[in-house]
Scaffold this motif. Structure first.
Motif, mmCIF file in Angstrom:
data_model
loop_
_atom_site.group_PDB
_atom_site.id
_atom_site.type_symbol
_atom_site.label_atom_id
_atom_site.label_comp_id
_atom_site.label_asym_id
_atom_site.label_seq_id
_atom_site.Cartn_x
_atom_site.Cartn_y
_atom_site.Cartn_z
ATOM 1 N N TYR A 91 12.667 4.719 5.368
ATOM 2 C CA TYR A 91 12.830 5.152 4.019
ATOM 3 C C TYR A 91 11.865 6.036 3.630
ATOM 4 O O TYR A 91 11.606 6.511 2.390
ATOM 5 N N THR A 106 6.216 1.850 2.473
ATOM 6 C CA THR A 106 7.660 1.940 2.853
ATOM 7 C C THR A 106 7.768 1.643 4.069
ATOM 8 O O THR A 106 7.067 1.656 5.151
ATOM 9 N N GLY A 110 5.237 1.763 -4.697
ATOM 10 C CA GLY A 110 5.716 1.885 -3.296
ATOM 11 C C GLY A 110 5.048 3.058 -3.001
ATOM 12 O O GLY A 110 4.787 4.420 -3.572
ATOM 13 N N PHE A 155 14.292 5.110 -11.377
ATOM 14 C CA PHE A 155 15.324 4.448 -10.440
ATOM 15 C C PHE A 155 16.629 5.410 -10.884
ATOM 16 O O PHE A 155 17.834 4.690 -11.280
ATOM 17 N N SER A 172 14.730 9.515 -4.865
ATOM 18 C CA SER A 172 15.761 9.569 -6.042
ATOM 19 C C SER A 172 15.918 11.134 -6.409
ATOM 20 O O SER A 172 17.267 11.519 -6.266
HETATM 21 P P1 ADP Z 1 11.381 8.670 -6.960
HETATM 22 O O1 ADP Z 1 10.114 9.089 -6.598
HETATM 23 O O2 ADP Z 1 12.324 8.273 -5.932
HETATM 24 O O3 ADP Z 1 12.225 9.612 -8.109
HETATM 25 P P2 ADP Z 1 10.742 6.461 -8.936
HETATM 26 O O4 ADP Z 1 10.146 7.019 -9.950
HETATM 27 O O5 ADP Z 1 11.943 5.574 -9.276
HETATM 28 O O6 ADP Z 1 11.200 7.480 -7.890
HETATM 29 O O7 ADP Z 1 9.536 5.608 -8.034
HETATM 30 C C1 ADP Z 1 9.175 4.327 -8.475
HETATM 31 C C2 ADP Z 1 8.311 3.866 -7.397
HETATM 32 O O8 ADP Z 1 8.977 3.538 -6.350
HETATM 33 C C3 ADP Z 1 6.961 4.817 -6.902
HETATM 34 O O9 ADP Z 1 6.027 4.084 -6.735
HETATM 35 C C4 ADP Z 1 7.632 5.405 -5.884
HETATM 36 O O10 ADP Z 1 6.637 5.871 -4.704
HETATM 37 C C5 ADP Z 1 8.360 4.451 -5.114
HETATM 38 N N1 ADP Z 1 9.380 4.548 -4.098
HETATM 39 C C6 ADP Z 1 10.187 5.571 -4.366
HETATM 40 N N2 ADP Z 1 11.167 5.815 -3.224
HETATM 41 C C7 ADP Z 1 10.490 5.031 -2.274
HETATM 42 C C8 ADP Z 1 10.708 4.737 -1.033
HETATM 43 N N3 ADP Z 1 11.569 5.331 -0.207
HETATM 44 N N4 ADP Z 1 9.734 4.165 -0.403
HETATM 45 C C9 ADP Z 1 8.727 3.356 -0.770
HETATM 46 N N5 ADP Z 1 8.362 3.639 -2.079
HETATM 47 C C10 ADP Z 1 9.385 4.240 -2.846
#
Ligand code: ADP
Length: 165
Positions: free
Chosen positions: A126, A122, A92, A14, A131
């Motif tokens: 999105y 998702t 996600g 995040f 991030s």
């Molecule tokens: P990122 O991959 O964006 O750097 P994180 O490590 O914070 O993110 O991801 C945490 C979870 O949220 C993971 O399961 C990632 O697949 C999911 N996630 C991140 N962005 C999205 C999105 N746009 N839609 C669905 N799931 C997401």
């Protein structure tokens, strides 16, 4: 038989929270009695915001959603989940690359800790939001304001000014 109370954690870095993460939170919370957004460090990613800052960015965004809280953690995700009494990990999925990575992670977490992972797809708008990409685009002066909440966008602009000073 009495219905079991199910607490889930949604772990991630995040850094910063995006509209995609929020979409997962809003979909996921309907599946469980309680959801904890768990902010952790990813050793493979450069960090822009500290754990405390990431938690503070998320707090007002979930304030209106019942049964969702946010905390940071600094250990293995499965250890953290056990420590808060969570029996499910929420994640996600955006695309097939996510599926491949998440599949391995979920199988490993189940093998080492017996914890199940539940996935939500998702929202289609999105599917390309990450991030990591947001940090890169913003760093190069691109406009990411429609991919993250307004409050996060303001903080991101401020942080990049401080960083590039
Ligand atoms: P990122 O991959 O964006 O750097 P994180 O490590 O914070 O993110 O991801 C945490 C979870 O949220 C993971 O399961 C990632 O697949 C999911 N996630 C991140 N962005 C999205 C999105 N746009 N839609 C669905 N799931 C997401």
């Amino acid at each position: 038989m009495a219905k079991k109370f199910v607490r889930a954690v949604f772990p991630g870095s995040f850094d910063p929270i995006t509209n995609g993460h929020l979409d997962v939170i809003k979909r996921g919370v309907n599946l469980f009695d309680e959801l904890i957004v768990a902010v952790g460090n990813s050793p493979l990613k450069d960090q822009l915001f500290s754990l405390d800052e990431r938690v503070d960015l998320i707090k007002p965004l979930i304030a209106g959603i019942d049964n969702v809280t946010v905390q940071w953690y600094d250990c293995l995700t499965v250890e953290y989940a056990a420590s808060v009494g969570a029996t499910v990990i929420l994640r996600g999925l955006r695309n097939l690359t996510d599926v491949q990575y998440e599949f391995q992670l979920a199988m490993t977490n189940r093998a080492v800790a017996g914890i199940e992972t539940v996935f939500v797809m998702t929202g289609e708008q999105y599917g390309f939001t990450s991030s990591t990409l947001i940090r890169e685009i913003a760093n190069l002066g691109g406009n990411v304001s429609n991919l993250i909440p307004q409050s996060v966008y303001e903080k991101l602009k401020q942080r990049l000014i401080e960083k590039n000073r």
